[in-house]
Write a protein that holds these residues in place. Structure first.
Motif, PDB file in Angstrom:
ATOM      1  N   GLU A 180       0.826  -1.206   0.000  1.00 27.74           N
ATOM      2  CA  GLU A 180       0.000   0.000   0.000  1.00 27.74           C
ATOM      3  C   GLU A 180       0.860   1.255   0.000  1.00 27.74           C
ATOM      4  N   ILE A 181       1.976   1.222   0.706  1.00 28.45           N
ATOM      5  CA  ILE A 181       2.882   2.381   0.715  1.00 28.45           C
ATOM      6  C   ILE A 181       3.472   2.597  -0.676  1.00 28.45           C
ATOM      7  N   ILE A 182       3.866   1.514  -1.335  1.00 26.97           N
ATOM      8  CA  ILE A 182       4.432   1.624  -2.689  1.00 26.97           C
ATOM      9  C   ILE A 182       3.414   2.238  -3.649  1.00 26.97           C
ATOM     10  N   LYS A 183       2.158   1.852  -3.514  1.00 25.69           N
ATOM     11  CA  LYS A 183       1.112   2.402  -4.386  1.00 25.69           C
ATOM     12  C   LYS A 183       0.965   3.906  -4.174  1.00 25.69           C
ATOM     13  N   ILE A 184       1.061   4.350  -2.925  1.00 28.08           N
ATOM     14  CA  ILE A 184       0.965   5.788  -2.627  1.00 28.08           C
ATOM     15  C   ILE A 184       2.147   6.534  -3.249  1.00 28.08           C
ATOM     16  N   LEU A 185       3.347   5.953  -3.130  1.00 28.84           N
ATOM     17  CA  LEU A 185       4.532   6.603  -3.699  1.00 28.84           C
ATOM     18  C   LEU A 185       4.424   6.707  -5.216  1.00 28.84           C
ATOM     19  N   GLN A 186       3.909   5.663  -5.862  1.00 21.39           N
ATOM     20  CA  GLN A 186       3.739   5.735  -7.306  1.00 21.39           C
ATOM     21  C   GLN A 186       2.713   6.806  -7.683  1.00 21.39           C
ATOM     22  N   SER A 187       1.622   6.870  -6.936  1.00 17.18           N
ATOM     23  CA  SER A 187       0.588   7.867  -7.248  1.00 17.18           C
ATOM     24  C   SER A 187       1.118   9.290  -7.087  1.00 17.18           C
ATOM     25  N   ALA A 188       2.176   9.435  -6.269  1.00 13.81           N
ATOM     26  CA  ALA A 188       2.804  10.750  -6.098  1.00 13.81           C
ATOM     27  C   ALA A 188       3.812  11.053  -7.210  1.00 13.81           C
ATOM     28  N   GLY A 189       3.991  10.125  -8.160  1.00 17.60           N
ATOM     29  CA  GLY A 189       4.851  10.371  -9.315  1.00 17.60           C
ATOM     30  C   GLY A 189       6.233   9.777  -9.249  1.00 17.60           C
ATOM     31  N   MET A 190       6.512   8.983  -8.210  1.00 20.62           N
ATOM     32  CA  MET A 190       7.842   8.396  -8.084  1.00 20.62           C
ATOM     33  C   MET A 190       7.978   7.188  -9.005  1.00 20.62           C
ATOM     34  N   THR A 191       9.150   7.041  -9.616  1.00 18.48           N
ATOM     35  CA  THR A 191       9.467   5.839 -10.389  1.00 18.48           C
ATOM     36  C   THR A 191      10.101   4.816  -9.448  1.00 18.48           C
ATOM     37  N   ILE A 192       9.652   3.569  -9.541  1.00 19.27           N
ATOM     38  CA  ILE A 192      10.098   2.549  -8.585  1.00 19.27           C
ATOM     39  C   ILE A 192      10.529   1.304  -9.342  1.00 19.27           C
ATOM     40  N   LEU A 193      11.741   0.836  -9.057  1.00 22.47           N
ATOM     41  CA  LEU A 193      12.206  -0.465  -9.544  1.00 22.47           C
ATOM     42  C   LEU A 193      12.331  -1.368  -8.333  1.00 22.47           C
ATOM     43  N   ILE A 194      11.681  -2.540  -8.400  1.00 29.03           N
ATOM     44  CA  ILE A 194      11.621  -3.421  -7.247  1.00 29.03           C
ATOM     45  C   ILE A 194      11.903  -4.858  -7.665  1.00 29.03           C
ATOM     46  N   SER A 195      12.830  -5.504  -6.967  1.00 28.00           N
ATOM     47  CA  SER A 195      13.074  -6.925  -7.212  1.00 28.00           C
ATOM     48  C   SER A 195      12.440  -7.713  -6.082  1.00 28.00           C
ATOM     49  N   SER A 196      11.891  -8.868  -6.414  1.00 31.16           N
ATOM     50  CA  SER A 196      11.237  -9.682  -5.390  1.00 31.16           C
ATOM     51  C   SER A 196      11.044 -11.092  -5.914  1.00 31.16           C
ATOM     52  N   HIS A 197      11.025 -12.049  -4.962  1.00 28.89           N
ATOM     53  CA  HIS A 197      10.644 -13.411  -5.300  1.00 28.89           C
ATOM     54  C   HIS A 197       9.159 -13.638  -5.048  1.00 28.89           C
ATOM     55  N   VAL A 198       8.477 -12.663  -4.436  1.00 25.38           N
ATOM     56  CA  VAL A 198       7.045 -12.794  -4.169  1.00 25.38           C
ATOM     57  C   VAL A 198       6.298 -12.255  -5.384  1.00 25.38           C
ATOM     58  N   LEU A 199       6.058 -13.141  -6.352  1.00 25.52           N
ATOM     59  CA  LEU A 199       5.551 -12.694  -7.650  1.00 25.52           C
ATOM     60  C   LEU A 199       4.116 -12.193  -7.563  1.00 25.52           C
ATOM     61  N   SER A 200       3.343 -12.680  -6.597  1.00 25.77           N
ATOM     62  CA  SER A 200       1.973 -12.182  -6.459  1.00 25.77           C
ATOM     63  C   SER A 200       1.972 -10.706  -6.078  1.00 25.77           C
ATOM     64  N   ASP A 201       2.946 -10.274  -5.267  1.00 31.17           N
ATOM     65  CA  ASP A 201       3.061  -8.854  -4.922  1.00 31.17           C
ATOM     66  C   ASP A 201       3.391  -8.023  -6.162  1.00 31.17           C
ATOM     67  N   LEU A 202       4.335  -8.506  -6.966  1.00 32.15           N
ATOM     68  CA  LEU A 202       4.719  -7.763  -8.164  1.00 32.15           C
ATOM     69  C   LEU A 202       3.570  -7.680  -9.164  1.00 32.15           C
ATOM     70  N   ALA A 203       2.801  -8.763  -9.277  1.00 30.30           N
ATOM     71  CA  ALA A 203       1.670  -8.755 -10.199  1.00 30.30           C
ATOM     72  C   ALA A 203       0.644  -7.700  -9.808  1.00 30.30           C
ATOM     73  N   GLU A 204       0.523  -7.438  -8.514  1.00 31.09           N
ATOM     74  CA  GLU A 204      -0.434  -6.430  -8.031  1.00 31.09           C
ATOM     75  C   GLU A 204       0.116  -5.022  -8.168  1.00 31.09           C
ATOM     76  N   LEU A 205       1.439  -4.861  -8.050  1.00 28.01           N
ATOM     77  CA  LEU A 205       2.049  -3.531  -7.993  1.00 28.01           C
ATOM     78  C   LEU A 205       2.506  -2.997  -9.340  1.00 28.01           C
ATOM     79  N   CYS A 206       3.057  -3.871 -10.176  1.00 33.86           N
ATOM     80  CA  CYS A 206       3.910  -3.418 -11.280  1.00 33.86           C
ATOM     81  C   CYS A 206       3.138  -3.088 -12.545  1.00 33.86           C
ATOM     82  N   THR A 207       3.684  -2.129 -13.291  1.00 31.41           N
ATOM     83  CA  THR A 207       3.190  -1.832 -14.628  1.00 31.41           C
ATOM     84  C   THR A 207       3.977  -2.607 -15.679  1.00 31.41           C
TER      85      THR A 207
END
Length: 316
Positions: A180-207
């Motif tokens: 939820e924090i990452i979503k707020i940061l993106q909505s504020a215009g920040m570009t985010i690169l994130i690596s993770s093994h939790v693919l369900s999280d990335l599927a929800e977050l990533c463009t």
């Protein structure tokens, strides 16, 4: 144009003795994206992120951040100050309070009063740690410590946030809070690169998603394009009859591309090549054939299935 991208790399390579950790990577991340980087351990994800954070020197290749070339020398300090990097093993100072820890880093970034105080309050509210501002870091849970690490990473309002395995070891509730924090940061215009093994999280977050294998960036595309190109449609079918009856019927259906039994249920996961009209026709045919259907719903292979499929293609 390089200025169109938050990140643009050209033939980026990092070699340690005879081992090539990152091999000729051409990566483009658009401004405002949340870009997910996935791959097995040893694929080169952390090395790539460390080069983007100006911590590792590339062996060869170039990095551009918002159109400016990133170098590890003393040039463009302003650009480096606009980066936020959260490694997977950054130590916290357990004998400091939450406020003193953030204030220490805010002063390192030369934030002046009263702006520094306002910024600390804003960031603590964002990461839901306002009530812990006077608590010692040693008393925080693992999820709170990770949110505090993120607060430290964004205290100076970076334009690009680089997160290396930020939810590793967190429980589901802590992961949800972090998302939820990452979503707020993106909505504020920040570009985010994130690596993770939790693919369900990335599927929800990533463009967009990049997949690394053995130092190569073997796939880089928008999540929507990946699903359209590589995700097979599936139908979950449950029956009150013996599964053999359902399987016998499906053998004669041209849109059915095989199936697997779902463990512990009287259900099949059916690969399906048709569209919505064909799936509706299949359901009608099942009912007309007298097969007792208790569940019938269409779904798609998830990001994990796509990743495993691409990994298999690279090996075979």
């Amino acid at each position: 144009m390089e200025s169109e991208y938050a990140i643009s790399t050209h033939q980026l390579t990092k070699q340690y003795d005879r081992h090539i950790a990152v091999n000729q990577v051409d990566l483009q991340v658009e401004i405002g994206e949340v870009y997910g980087l996935i791959g097995p351990n040893g694929a080169g994800k952390t090395t790539l992120i460390r080069m983007l954070a100006a911590i590792e020197e590339p062996t060869t290749g170039e990095i551009y951040i918002n159109g400016e070339q990133l170098l590890r020398d003393s040039s463009n300090p302003r650009l480096k100050q606009r980066l936020g990097y959260l490694p997977d093993d950054f130590p916290l100072y357990d004998d400091l309070t939450v406020w003193d820890y953030l204030d220490y880093f805010a002063r390192l970034y030369l934030l002046k009063q009263p702006h520094r105080r306002y910024r600390l309050n804003d960031v603590l509210e964002l990461v839901q740690l306002t009530s812990k501002r006077h608590s010692l870091i040693s008393t925080l849970s693992r999820g709170m410590k990770q949110r505090l690490s993120l607060a430290r990473t964004i205290i100076h309002e970076p334009m690009l946030l680089l997160l290396d395995e930020p939810v590793s070891g967190l429980d589901p509730i802590a992961r949800m809070q972090f998302r939820e924090i990452i979503k707020i940061l993106q909505s504020a215009g920040m570009t985010i690169l994130i690596s993770s093994h939790v693919l369900s999280d990335l599927a929800e977050l990533c463009t967009s998603i990049g997949i690394m294998e053995l130092g190569y960036l073997v796939e880089s595309a928008s999540l929507k394009e990946l699903y359209q190109r590589l995700s097979r449609q599936q139908i979950i079918i449950s029956t009150l009859d013996p599964l053999e009856t359902l399987e016998t019927f499906l053998k004669n259906e041209p849109s059915v591309e095989g199936w697997e039994r779902i463990s512990g249920q009287n259900s099949l996961r059916v690969g399906f090549s048709g569209g919505s009209e064909e799936s509706a026709a299949l359901l009608r045919s099942l009912v007309i054939a007298g097969i007792s259907i208790s569940e019938f719903h269409c779904t798609q292979e998830d990001l994990e299935a796509i990743f495993l499929k691409l990994g298999h293609q690279q090996v075979s």
